[in-house]
Write an enzyme that holds these catalytic residues in place. Structure first.
Site, mmCIF file in Angstrom:
data_model
loop_
_atom_site.group_PDB
_atom_site.id
_atom_site.type_symbol
_atom_site.label_atom_id
_atom_site.label_comp_id
_atom_site.label_asym_id
_atom_site.label_seq_id
_atom_site.Cartn_x
_atom_site.Cartn_y
_atom_site.Cartn_z
ATOM 1 C CG HIS A 123 -1.976 -1.124 1.194
ATOM 2 N ND1 HIS A 123 -2.651 -1.447 0.021
ATOM 3 C CD2 HIS A 123 -2.299 -2.121 2.330
ATOM 4 C CE1 HIS A 123 -3.690 -2.453 0.504
ATOM 5 N NE2 HIS A 123 -3.180 -2.684 1.604
ATOM 6 C CG ASP A 168 -2.658 -8.521 1.115
ATOM 7 O OD1 ASP A 168 -3.765 -8.230 0.927
ATOM 8 O OD2 ASP A 168 -1.791 -8.663 1.983
ATOM 9 C CG HIS A 170 -6.404 -5.628 1.769
ATOM 10 N ND1 HIS A 170 -5.885 -6.438 2.921
ATOM 11 C CD2 HIS A 170 -7.727 -5.511 1.957
ATOM 12 C CE1 HIS A 170 -6.658 -6.457 3.938
ATOM 13 N NE2 HIS A 170 -7.874 -6.212 3.605
ATOM 14 C CG ASP A 245 -4.933 -10.755 3.584
ATOM 15 O OD1 ASP A 245 -4.566 -11.350 2.658
ATOM 16 O OD2 ASP A 245 -4.725 -9.467 3.676
#
Length: 317
Positions: A123, A168, A170, A245
């Site tokens: 991120h 991931d 996200h 995740d």
């Protein structure tokens, strides 16, 4: 198989902070107990110059001296401390070290696969951090491996091509932003459509998944994504973000992958790279299990699968 860590550089967090910092030490402890063929090594920190391959110098300086605004620190999600800076440098250094080992750029034969026991800080953009990510380890490693590869092969006209396969849950928005105008790095992000970040960037290939996605649909989407990557790009290095995740027990994931589904995911990526003889550097990325041991178990399974491919690389050499 070499794996690099920095969990002994503890980032102090206030009581009740939702980031599961303890998962990294637990992972290293279990690897030591269960996977004797993994050789752990302390990650070295990346320098300001190496950080600047992917990040704006003004942002680097503000992180280092603690002058980021309160709003910028809230977006990162950690309180500032010297330990935060050092740990972030070393987390990036671990992915750099894994890529060097996988490619054989450190003066030793290429091992084909190596790992960071943390990393996947996707991120972080060039000029800011976000979502518990300060510096973007995959972006730094990709750019540094390109520079080192070019230095060793001065007669080659073409730069090292790097594929970042981000699984991931996200989106790797920071990575997509950093490489948005760079045709030498292919960014593939397969993530929850309705999950963080809610304002997505544009990767070279984005695969958006609905809430509740299960094993069969996920693995079918992954097959299609890897086939498209194969059609569009020919990497000399893969950096793989193996997030825990997407697991059905994750607090933040919103997908429903089983243990077996995640292991099949990892093996599919490892197969894809091995069958093309592409070195692969592995980073663990996110994991926020309701039970932290579930997150660690996903990561142990990833390491166990990676070891099998490391042995196949050894057999080749």
């Amino acid at each position: 198989m070499q794996a690099f860590y920095a969990d002994h550089f503890v980032l102090p967090l206030p009581d009740g902070h939702r980031f599961p910092m303890g998962k990294y030490e637990r992972l290293r402890s279990r690897v030591a107990l269960e996977l004797a063929q993994v050789r752990p090594g302390v990650a070295l920190p990346v320098s300001d110059g190496e950080l600047a391959l992917a990040h704006d110098p003004a942002y680097i300086q503000a992180v280092v001296d603690g002058s980021l605004s309160p709003a910028a620190m809230r977006e990162i999600g950690f309180p500032w401390s010297p330990a935060m800076v050092e740990r972030s440098r070393r987390s990036a250094g671990a992915t750099v070290a894994a890529a060097r080992v996988a490619m054989g750029l450190g003066g030793q034969p290429a091992e084909g696969i190596a790992a960071n026991m943390a990393g996947g800080t996707h991120h972080a953009s060039a000029d800011k951090g976000s979502g518990f990510c300060v510096f973007n380890d995959a972006a730094i490693a990709a750019r540094l491996m390109q520079a080192e590869h070019a230095r060793l092969r001065r007669g080659e006209r073409h730069p090292l091509q790097v594929a970042i396969i981000d699984l991931d849950v996200h989106q790797g928005n920071g990575t997509a932003n950093i490489f948005s105008r760079d045709p030498t790095v292919f960014t593939l992000s397969m993530h929850g459509q309705k999950n963080f970040p809610f304002r997505k960037e544009t990767s070279d290939l984005d695969v958006e998944l609905p809430d509740g996605c299960r094993d069969d649909a996920y693995l079918h989407a992954l097959e299609l994504a890897l086939d498209e990557l194969d059609r569009r790009f020919s990497p000399g290095l893969v950096i793989y973000l193996a997030g825990a995740d997407p697991h059905e027990g994750d607090r933040l994931g919103r997908l429903k992958l089983s243990w077996d589904g995640l292991e099949a995911r990892d093996r599919r990526v490892f197969d894809w790279a091995f069958n093309r003889r592409i070195p692969l550097a592995l980073a663990m990325a996110g994991g926020y299990g309701v039970n932290i041991e579930d997150t660690v178990q996903v990561q142990i399974n990833t390491f166990r699968a990676a070891l099998g491919y490391w042995e196949r690389w050894r057999a080749l050499s």
